[in-house]
Design a protein around this motif. Structure first.
Motif, PDB file in Angstrom:
ATOM      1  N   ASP A  46     -11.852 -36.267 -18.083  1.00 56.79           N
ATOM      2  CA  ASP A  46     -11.917 -36.327 -16.390  1.00 56.79           C
ATOM      3  C   ASP A  46     -10.579 -36.644 -16.320  1.00 56.79           C
ATOM      4  O   ASP A  46     -10.066 -36.073 -14.929  1.00 56.79           O
ATOM      5  N   GLU A  53     -24.651 -25.191 -21.627  1.00 59.23           N
ATOM      6  CA  GLU A  53     -25.815 -26.046 -21.409  1.00 59.23           C
ATOM      7  C   GLU A  53     -26.701 -25.915 -22.544  1.00 59.23           C
ATOM      8  O   GLU A  53     -27.325 -27.247 -23.009  1.00 59.23           O
ATOM      9  N   THR A  69     -19.439 -28.836 -19.449  1.00 55.93           N
ATOM     10  CA  THR A  69     -18.765 -29.835 -18.417  1.00 55.93           C
ATOM     11  C   THR A  69     -19.046 -29.270 -16.968  1.00 55.93           C
ATOM     12  O   THR A  69     -19.775 -28.251 -16.771  1.00 55.93           O
ATOM     13  N   ARG A  70     -18.498 -29.659 -16.159  1.00 55.60           N
ATOM     14  CA  ARG A  70     -18.431 -29.108 -14.654  1.00 55.60           C
ATOM     15  C   ARG A  70     -17.809 -27.990 -14.463  1.00 55.60           C
ATOM     16  O   ARG A  70     -17.883 -27.289 -13.492  1.00 55.60           O
ATOM     17  N   HIS A  71     -16.921 -27.638 -15.368  1.00 56.53           N
ATOM     18  CA  HIS A  71     -16.131 -26.433 -15.320  1.00 56.53           C
ATOM     19  C   HIS A  71     -16.454 -25.348 -16.413  1.00 56.53           C
ATOM     20  O   HIS A  71     -16.545 -25.715 -17.523  1.00 56.53           O
TER      21      HIS A  71
END
Length: 526
Positions: A289, A479, A485-487
Motif C-alpha cells: 500500500d 480472488e 488486491t484492489r488493483h
C-alpha cells in the motif's frame, strides 16, 4: 534493456522465487527485483558469528507447509528430515520432571504424562492428534487449488463438532475442555501463538487460525528440518527460477508501484522503471500500500510478537530432569515456561507494555538432526546450535529503544532457559573471532529493518482462514486463489496472501496459478 515484461515480481523471498520459477517455466518473461544483495528473505542461512564455521537458519528454521507437489513440480533437490521427538517440556514447578513426547514410542510418551501427574490427559492428547490428522488430510490438499468456500471446507472436514471446536470457538475452549493439566494445555496452545500476539480465549480467533496452519502441513502437521539449513531451500528455488529463464536483480530497491504495472526501483544509485503486464508483490500488504501510495488512513501497521535468539554452544546443556537425555530433550521442540497460565500471564504483561517476567520460549537444535551446518571440527568437538523463539514480545515494546530492548530480551530469554537447566547456558557459549560470545538476538524492530517486515510480523499481517466466506467475491482468478488486491494488475504472492504464512511457497504458487488462469480466460474472451 527491454523495460517491458510479462511479470515483475517485487521481493526475492522464497515465495517470490517460487512464483518466478513457475511463471518462467510457463514461458513468461519474468523480472524479479530484490532490495538486498541476495535472495531468500527470511529463508536464508548465514554465518552469524565472525570466524566461526557454522551456517545457521537465521530467521525461519523449520518446514511444514511446503507441499510435496511444489517440490516435485519444480524439481527441487531439497531434503527434509523428520525429528523423532515431538517436544520436551520441563514442569516449571518442578524442572526435575518434564513431558517428553516421543513419536517413536507411544508407551514412553504415556509414561511421561504420568511423570508430570497428567495421566488422564494422555488419551486426550492421542485423540486430539487423531482429530488434527483428520482435518489435515481434509484441508491440506486444497492449499494448491482455488480456495474452497467455508461451506465446502466444512463438508470436507465432515465433522461438525470438530469444525466448531477448531474454527468457530476460541482455542482456549478446546484446551480447557479436552485437557486438565496446565502444562499440557500450554504445549498444545503454543502452536496457536507462534508469531501471533493474542490470548487463546480471544473471540477474534487469531490463535485458531495460527493453530490450524501449524497443524495441517502436508497432511501430518510435522515440522521438519531442512538439510543444509533454510538457505538450501532458497538456493534450490533460485536455481530452478534462473534455469527457467527468470531474470533476478539484487540490490534493486523498489520505490514505487503504479496500478498500470509500472514499477520504479533504484539500483547502484540510479533510478529506473519497468512495466509488467502483471506485478506480483512478495511484500507485506501494508508495504505494498505504501509503494502504491494509496494506503487507507485507517490501515493499522502489523505487529509481530516474537524475539529470535541464535546460540552456538560447546555442547548441549545438562538438564535438571535425570530421566531425559539432552539429546532427546533438544531433539524436538523444547518448551520453556509455556504452561497455559504462564502464556496468558505473559500476554497480559506484554499487553501492558512490559517485557514478561518469564519469557515463554520454544527452542530447537538444528545440528542434532543436521550436523552439516557445522564444520567437521565443530561437530567433532561436540558443538551444537540452539535457536530460541520467544513468544509474547510484541513490537510495541521496541518503539522507543530497540538497543536496550534487545539487551533486556536477551537477558530474559537466557534467564528463562536457565530456570530449567542444571547449569547456566552462558558458560557453554563459544566465542567468535573477536572473543565475543556466539549469541545474537533479533527483535521485531530488527526484523523490520533487515527484512522489511512491518512491525516485525513474520506473517505480513493477521493470518486468514484457508477458505473464502460463502458470500465473498470469486469473480476473478486472483480472488479465487486468494491473491487479489484492489488493483487487477497487481497480485499478492507472499505471506500476506491467503494461505501464505510460513515457509511454504504457497503464496508464490497460488499467485502464479492465478496469473495463468487469468491469461486463459482473457484469451478465451478475446
Amino acid at each position: 534493456m527491454d523495460n517491458t515484461h510479462d511479470i515483475v515480481i517485487v521481493g526475492g523471498g522464497h515465495n517470490g522465487l517460487t512464483a518466478a520459477a513457475y511463471l518462467a517455466r510457463a514461458g513468461r518473461r519474468v523480472l524479479l527485483l530484490e532490495r538486498d544483495d541476495h535472495v531468500g528473505g527470511a529463508a536464508v542461512s548465514a554465518a552469524a558469528f565472525a570466524g566461526v564455521d557454522a551456517r545457521l537458519s537465521r530467521y525461519s528454521y523449520l518446514v511444514s507447509l511446503l507441499p510435496r507437489r511444489i517440490v516435485d513440480e519444480l524439481g527441487l533437490d531439497i531434503h527434509l528430515a523428520r525429528r523423532r521427538y515431538s517436544s520436551y517440556t520441563p514442569d516449571p514447578a518442578n524442572p526435575s520432571a518434564g513431558l517428553l513426547v516421543d513419536a517413536g514410542d507411544p508407551e514412553a510418551t504415556r509414561a511421561s504424562f504420568g511423570r508430570i501427574g497428567a495421566e488422564s490427559d494422555a488419551m486426550a492428547w492421542q485423540e486430539l492428534g487423531e482429530d488434527l490428522g483428520h482435518v489435515a488430510r481434509a484441508l491440506f490438499p486444497t492449499v494448491c487449488e482455488p480456495l474452497p468456500t467455508r461451506s465446502e471446507a466444512r463438508r470436507l472436514v465432515g465433522n461438525d463438532d470438530l469444525w466448531t471446536e477448531l474454527i468457530e470457538r476460541p482455542l482456549g475452549d478446546m484446551l480447557t475442555r479436552r485437557f486438565s493439566n496446565d502444562l499440557v494445555r500450554g504445549v498444545v496452545a503454543t502452536d496457536g501463538l507462534i508469531g501471533t500476539f493474542t490470548s487463546v480465549h480471544d473471540s477474534s480467533l487469531d490463535a485458531n487460525r495460527c493453530y490450524l496452519y501449524h497443524s495441517i502441513g502436508n497432511g501430518t502437521g510435522d515440522w521438519d528440518v531442512p538439510i543444509g539449513g533454510m538457505g538450501a531451500v532458497t538456493g534450490e528455488l533460485e536455481r530452478v527460477a534462473r534455469q527457467a529463464g527468470a531474470r533476478i536483480l539484487t540490490g534493486a530497491e523498489v520505490t514505487g508501484i503504479d496500478a498500470d504495472g509500472t514499477v520504479r526501483y533504484r539500483q547502484d544509485g540510479v533510478d529506473q522503471a519497468v512495466v509488467g503486464s502483471r506485478v506480483l508483490a512478495n511484500v507485506a500488504p501494508w508495504v505494498l500500500d505504501g509503494l502504491l501510495g494509496d494506503r487507507p488512513a485507517d490501515t493499522a501497521k502489523p505487529e509481530g510478537a516474537q524475539v529470535k535468539v541464535n546460540l552456538l554452544l560447546s555442547r548441549l546443556p545438562r538438564l535438571l530432569d535425570p530421566a531425559v537425555s539432552a539429546e532427546a530433550a533438544f531433539g524436538g521442540t523444547f518448551h520453556i515456561n509455556e504452561t497455559l497460565s504462564q502464556l496468558e500471564t505473559a500476554y497480559r504483561q506484554a499487553s501492558a507494555g512490559t517485557v514478561p517476567e518469564l519469557v515463554s520460549c520454544e527452542i530447537y537444535c538444528h545440528s542434532l538432526t543436521d550436523p552439516s551446518i557445522l564444520s567437521k571440527d565443530l561437530v567433532t568437538a561436540g558443538a551444537h546450535t540452539l535457536t530460541v523463539f520467544g513468544l509474547h514480545t510484541p513490537d510495541r515494546l521496541a518503539q522507543e529503544d530497540n538497543v536496550g530492548l534487545r539487551a533486556r530480551l536477551q537477558a530474559a530469554v537466557l534467564a528463562s532457559l536457565n530456570s530449567v537447566l542444571a547449569e547456566p547456558i552462558e558458560g557453554l557459549l563459544l566465542t567468535d573471532a573477536a572473543g565475543a560470545p556466539c549469541i545474537e538476538t533479533k527483535t521485531t524492530a530488527d526484523l523490520e529493518e533487515a527484512l522489511n517486515l512491518p512491525g516485525g510480523d513474520i506473517f505480513h499481517g493477521l493470518l486468514s482462514w484457508p477458505f473464502l466466506e460463502d458470500d465473498a467475491p470469486r469473480d476473478t482468478a486472483a480472488e479465487r486463489w486468494g491473491v487479489a488486491t484492489r488493483h487487477p494488475r497487481i497480485l499478492l504472492c507472499g505471506a500476506g496472501a491467503r494461505r501464505g504464512g510460513g515457509v511454504s511457497g504457497l503464496g508464490g504458487h497460488n499467485a502464479a496459478m492465478a496469473v495463468l488462469e487469468a491469461e486463459v480466460a482473457e484469451g478465451s474472451a478475446a
